[in-house]
Design a protein around this motif. Structure first.
Motif, PDB file in Angstrom:
ATOM      1  N   UNK A 111      -1.897  32.269 -30.859  1.00 19.69           N
ATOM      2  CA  UNK A 111      -0.713  32.527 -31.160  1.00 19.69           C
ATOM      3  C   UNK A 111      -0.223  30.889 -31.513  1.00 19.69           C
ATOM      4  N   UNK A 112      -0.245  29.816 -31.500  1.00 23.64           N
ATOM      5  CA  UNK A 112       0.106  28.540 -30.849  1.00 23.64           C
ATOM      6  C   UNK A 112       0.416  27.753 -32.484  1.00 23.64           C
ATOM      7  N   UNK A 113       1.886  27.433 -33.042  1.00 24.41           N
ATOM      8  CA  UNK A 113       2.340  26.662 -33.699  1.00 24.41           C
ATOM      9  C   UNK A 113       2.728  25.286 -33.401  1.00 24.41           C
ATOM     10  N   UNK A 114       1.832  24.461 -33.635  1.00 28.33           N
ATOM     11  CA  UNK A 114       1.716  23.004 -33.399  1.00 28.33           C
ATOM     12  C   UNK A 114       2.340  21.876 -33.782  1.00 28.33           C
ATOM     13  N   UNK A 115       3.860  21.406 -33.572  1.00 25.30           N
ATOM     14  CA  UNK A 115       4.638  20.898 -34.501  1.00 25.30           C
ATOM     15  C   UNK A 115       5.056  18.912 -33.300  1.00 25.30           C
ATOM     16  N   UNK A 116       4.097  18.190 -33.342  1.00 26.47           N
ATOM     17  CA  UNK A 116       4.017  16.916 -32.114  1.00 26.47           C
ATOM     18  C   UNK A 116       5.414  16.271 -33.603  1.00 26.47           C
ATOM     19  N   UNK A 117       5.252  16.193 -34.686  1.00 22.07           N
ATOM     20  CA  UNK A 117       6.207  15.021 -35.195  1.00 22.07           C
ATOM     21  C   UNK A 117       6.486  16.251 -36.713  1.00 22.07           C
ATOM     22  N   UNK A 118       8.083  14.971 -36.876  1.00 24.90           N
ATOM     23  CA  UNK A 118       7.553  15.526 -38.408  1.00 24.90           C
ATOM     24  C   UNK A 118       8.042  14.170 -38.924  1.00 24.90           C
ATOM     25  N   UNK A 119       7.950  13.731 -40.481  1.00 28.27           N
ATOM     26  CA  UNK A 119       8.500  13.266 -40.814  1.00 28.27           C
ATOM     27  C   UNK A 119       9.733  12.878 -41.513  1.00 28.27           C
ATOM     28  N   UNK A 120      10.251  11.292 -42.343  1.00 26.65           N
ATOM     29  CA  UNK A 120      10.914  12.295 -43.457  1.00 26.65           C
ATOM     30  C   UNK A 120      10.940  10.362 -44.260  1.00 26.65           C
ATOM     31  N   UNK A 121      11.821  10.302 -45.285  1.00 29.93           N
ATOM     32  CA  UNK A 121      12.052   9.038 -45.593  1.00 29.93           C
ATOM     33  C   UNK A 121      13.124   9.140 -45.909  1.00 29.93           C
ATOM     34  N   UNK A 122      14.064   7.943 -46.268  1.00 32.85           N
ATOM     35  CA  UNK A 122      15.681   7.620 -47.071  1.00 32.85           C
ATOM     36  C   UNK A 122      14.986   6.466 -48.315  1.00 32.85           C
ATOM     37  N   UNK A 123      14.067   6.450 -48.310  1.00 26.95           N
ATOM     38  CA  UNK A 123      13.889   5.267 -50.051  1.00 26.95           C
ATOM     39  C   UNK A 123      13.535   5.995 -51.143  1.00 26.95           C
ATOM     40  N   UNK A 124      14.656   6.082 -51.837  1.00 26.81           N
ATOM     41  CA  UNK A 124      15.193   6.155 -53.474  1.00 26.81           C
ATOM     42  C   UNK A 124      16.137   7.210 -53.263  1.00 26.81           C
ATOM     43  N   UNK A 125      16.901   7.206 -51.723  1.00 29.04           N
ATOM     44  CA  UNK A 125      17.900   7.819 -51.702  1.00 29.04           C
ATOM     45  C   UNK A 125      19.494   6.844 -50.696  1.00 29.04           C
TER      46      UNK A 125
END
Length: 923
Positions: free
Chosen positions: A188-202
């Motif tokens: 049942x576990x749906x792990x989400x310990x980190x999200x990643x993002x970038x603004x390079x080019x935006x």
């Protein structure tokens, strides 16, 4: 003069140590400048050469890289990664508690591209290898590539790939751990310990060189890269999996579109063709939701090992969507204001912050009806802000329909700006996928940010929007805040603002949505990242006090932090370092806190702490308002720094402007970097000692008892351990007319007498000697008070190794000061030449003195060309006797004067790299 042969680090360190002893006899004696003088005399006499300097700088550059690797290793301790990964499910209170802890991000990690690409790729590689493996650093290629936007984007994608693999390792560990503890429920576990993002080019704030189709091309390339990685990951699980072909087919088509959009699409036919091939494709993959469902369903009925692998892949898809990470667009508030005014009758003269302006904006938002748009809409749109919203709409419609997009708004100081952004989001039908995030960074924004948040969260339109999105996003920045307020006051002002956000959310019954707080900061002292430990690094921009404000209000906190450019990417430059970094963050759990923890005395004794904060802030602002400080920081323009990013801080083209250059004309990172190069991080240390004056005992007691207070002192001590007021003063001596007039006194250095006389005469009217002396005097008085405070607040974590680093910086500074003297002497010795294009010889000298060396060399080479036409070059039928000989040869002038200036400047910039490494970051 001491014997400097052989010219080695050991020799110079010993010489500097002996010179320091003389300060007991003569307090005004400057060991750094004296060593520089001794080196200069040896260089000008021919006892040592620029080649000898280069060899020594090779050695010191290598030592500086070793120092940087040691610092990186101590922060993330790669040798403990395996233990951390195995401990994530120990001491749990049950499956539900475990699932709750790991089903939301502990940190959103944003890979930004501020101009910090100081190290060339080979140098970054050796630092990473040494940090991860514990070995030494060998000398390596120092060739610096041209730092383009494409280069920055490529480095960001590499860091993101390593971060994704590291998160997969953490997720797999969590799943395996859960399978052992709860065999009946772990799936049942749906792990989400980190999200990643970038603004390079935006990131469009402060630059105009990014075309809209460049951003589209980047997003398509990121989608293609992520699809390929998903497919490769699935192929390792099952080489014949039925989902492989749709993933690979979409990857191929996306890669083709990325290639089409990466060219010049200014031609209407080219744009139409590329756009139509993208939008007419019926097989586009715009959502991963069906694939995630299939992977999760399959994982229910396969053996544990395969199920863990499938669920790890599904978790990655859930976190990243159809890209290497989420993306952040960024515009300036003024751009939004200009765009919205044309939509309001009489908007050109309307004060948007007035009640009438707010009423008009509320009406606009309420009545906005979504409009369809296409890529032609983007091509014809002239407004930067509107173009960004159109680009977001096209990305959501044709590239990734799931991943939300952040809209960061710089210099956002009134609710009207956010309402304008909401209007455009609603106008293009993307308000449920876009997080409008105001940036609080300037002194005004931080000072009035609490009232801003109270007003904004009280707006009905914003409340409706926040509930649709499920979160409220803000951004706090340390660049301008650290520059104009000071690093310590900035951190304390930012945490108060974060507390006000929690209060405003509670007051307006918005505790059912999450608070996403993006703290943009750098990697080293001066840009908001605490150097002492990773725990301090995470707590400095988002303190336990601020976290508890959200926890006690029942608000889910989603902290977000940036890892900037070449500095920040080092943490993710190898798979080993990425796993060490993320496992360290996961262990420290910055999103969670104990709401019942006792109150830190720093926040209870506000009668002391607020006065302490205000006094430091006032002291910092006195520096910034001071002509002395501004002139010292800008004395060399940006000539002490390498170019480290695609968004370049341009030097002034007007020579007279150098003397009046404002600190606001230098971006925050170069400003911090210049302070490092001059030897004293003023925006960290200055004011702390003076703020305790008159109340030393009470302030010291508070700082000792308070965790936040001890954290402040760790930052100040780390910075002070590398600082040298004598070095600041030494730079002023370069412009001391009396020094140059006295240097050949009593017959010494007769061969330099004419050059020294010219320098002495030229510098009589120069103000820089006095400027540096006044600044050093002010810093010294404040430092005396700081050391009095240090005596009352013992160092809880002594670092004896810092003394060796300090000596290394001292040697590097002495080498540079000798090189600058060499450049000055050579510049005044260049033979006179005629004025051309309004540039005189005096102008060229001033270019050298302000380290605008490239410009000076260009003018010198123009005056003394290496090649020149002769009559024999022409096929003339008519004979001529004039001229009888060719033009005068300038080879000797180039060899003896121009080339040495260029060589010395190159060595100077290598010293800059080494000093930045010893401080731990560029700027």
């Amino acid at each position: 003069m001491p014997d400097l042969q052989p010219l080695t680090f050991a020799t110079l360190t010993d010489a500097l140590r002996q010179l320091h002893k003389r300060t007991r006899e003569t307090p005004l004696f400057n060991p750094v400048f004296q060593l520089a003088h001794d080196l200069s005399r040896a260089l000008e006499s021919g006892e040592i050469s620029l080649t000898d300097f280069s060899s020594l700088i090779d050695e010191l550059e290598t030592k500086s890289l070793e120092s940087r690797a040691d610092r990186l290793r101590s922060l993330v301790t790669p040798q403990k990664t395996a233990v951390r990964l195995s401990d994530f499910c120990s001491e749990t209170g049950g499956f539900e508690e475990f699932r709750k802890q790991w089903s939301h991000p502990q940190l959103h990690v944003v890979f930004t591209a501020h101009p910090t690409f100081l190290l060339c790729p080979a140098q970054s590689d050796v630092v990473a290898e040494a940090a991860g493996g514990g070995g030494g650093v060998s000398r390596t290629d120092t060739t610096r590539p041209e730092i383009t936007l494409e280069y920055e984007h490529g480095r960001a994608m590499s860091a993101l790939a390593h971060a994704q693999d590291a998160r997969d390792a953490i997720n797999a560990s969590l799943l395996e751990c859960a399978a052992g503890e709860w065999p009946d429920r772990w799936r049942e576990l749906e792990p989400l310990p980190f999200r990643f993002a970038s603004w390079v080019g935006y990131d469009m704030d402060g630059r105009t060189d990014i075309k809209w189709y460049t951003s589209i091309a980047f997003r398509l390339a990121e989608k293609a890269q992520r699809l390929e990685r998903y497919a490769d990951q699935l192929a390792k699980i099952d080489a014949n999996h039925h989902l492989l072909e749709p993933l690979r087919a979409s990857q191929r088509r996306t890669a083709a579109s990325a290639e089409e959009f990466s060219g010049d699409l200014s031609d209407h036919a080219d744009l139409s063709a590329a756009s139509n091939r993208l939008t007419d494709n019926d097989e586009r993959l715009l959502s991963l939701a069906p694939i995630i469902s299939q992977l999760e369903e399959e994982a229910l009925s396969v053996p544990q090992d395969k199920a863990v692998a499938l669920k790890t892949l599904a978790a990655a898809m859930r976190a990243d969507g159809l890209g290497m990470g989420h993306i952040h667009f960024r515009v300036n508030a003024k751009q939004l204001h200009n765009a919205i005014r044309s939509r309001i009758p009489g908007g050109a003269s309307l004060d948007l912050g007035s009640q009438g302006g707010l009423a008009a904006l509320r009406d606009l938002v309420r009545k906005a009806e979504p409009l369809t748009a296409n890529f032609a809409s983007l091509a014809v749109e002239s407004s930067t802000a509107v173009r960004q919203f159109l680009a977001m709409a096209q990305i959501l419609k044709h590239i990734d329909g799931d991943a939300p997009i952040r809209m960061l708004v710089a210099e956002c100081e009134q609710p009207a700006t956010v309402l304008a952004a909401l209007y455009f989001a609603k106008l293009f039908g993307i308000e449920e996928k876009v997080d409008v995030s105001p940036l609080f960074e300037t002194e005004t924004a931080l000072e009035h940010g609490g009232r801003f948040l109270d007003a904004l969260l009280g707006e009905e339109a914003f409340q409706d929007y926040a509930r649709k999105r499920g979160r409220i996003a803000i951004q706090t920045g340390f660049s301008d805040a650290g520059r104009f307020v000071g690093q310590i006051p900035a951190s304390l002002a930012i945490e108060r603002l974060q507390g006000r956000l929690a209060d405003a959310m509670s007051t307006n019954s918005l505790t059912d949505v999450a608070a996403l707080v993006f703290n943009t900061h750098g990697e080293g002292m001066g840009r908001g990242a605490h150097p002492a430990s990773f725990k301090d690094r995470l707590e400095w921009p988002m303190s336990p006090w601020a976290r508890r404000r959200f926890a006690r209000a029942g608000i889910q906190l989603e902290p977000e932090a940036s890892f900037q450019g070449g500095d920040g990417y080092l943490f993710f430059s190898t798979p080993e370092l990425a796993r060490a970094t993320l496992s360290t963050i996961a262990e420290l759990a910055p999103a969670d806190t104990d709401p019942d923890a006792p109150t830190d005395p720093f926040y209870r004794r506000t009668d002391l702490s607020l006065d302490f904060y205000r006094a430091i802030k006032d002291h910092q602002q006195d520096h910034l308002a001071s002509r002395t400080y501004s002139r010292a920081v800008t004395a060399f323009g940006l000539g002490l720094l390498n170019s480290t990013g695609s968004r370049v801080s341009r030097r002034q083209s007007d020579l007279s402007a150098d003397r009046e250059m404002s600190l606001r004309q230098i971006r925050a990172i170069p400003h911090n970097a210049i302070l490092q190069q001059l030897g004293y991080p003023v925006n960290i240390i200055a004011g702390v000692g003076s703020a305790a004056e008159g109340n030393y005992d009470d302030i010291a007691q508070l700082l000792k008892e308070s965790p936040r207070g001890r954290q402040i002192m760790r930052l100040v001590r780390a910075s002070n351990a590398l600082a040298s007021i004598k070095t600041v003063a030494a730079y002023g001596e370069l412009f001391n007319s009396a020094y140059w007039a006295s240097r050949p006194y009593r017959g010494t250095e007769e061969h330099l007498s004419r050059a020294c006389e010219s320098l002495a005469e030229y510098l009589i009217q120069d103000d820089r000697n006095g400027v540096f002396r006044r600044l050093a005097s002010r810093l010294r008085v404040d430092a005396l008070k700081l050391h009095r405070l240090f005596e009352l607040v013992p160092d809880e974590e002594p670092h004896p190794e810092r003394e060796q680093v300090r000596r290394m910086i001292g040697v590097l500074q002495a080498l540079r000061l000798a090189l600058l003297q060499h450049m000055f002497l050579k510049a005044v010795s260049v033979p006179p030449f005629s004025r051309a294009n309004d540039i005189s010889r005096r102008d060229v000298l001033e270019m050298v003195f302000t380290l605008r060396v490239d410009e000076a060399l260009a003018q010198m080479r123009r005056a003394f060309p290496a090649s020149y036409p002769v009559t024999e070059d022409f096929a003339m039928h008519e004979k001529a006797q004039y001229p009888r000989t060719g033009s005068d040869s300038y080879d000797a002038i180039r060899r003896d004067f121009i080339d040495p200036i260029e060589d010395a400047d190159g060595l100077n910039l290598r010293i800059s790299t080494a000093i930045a490494n010893l401080f731990g970051a560029h700027g």
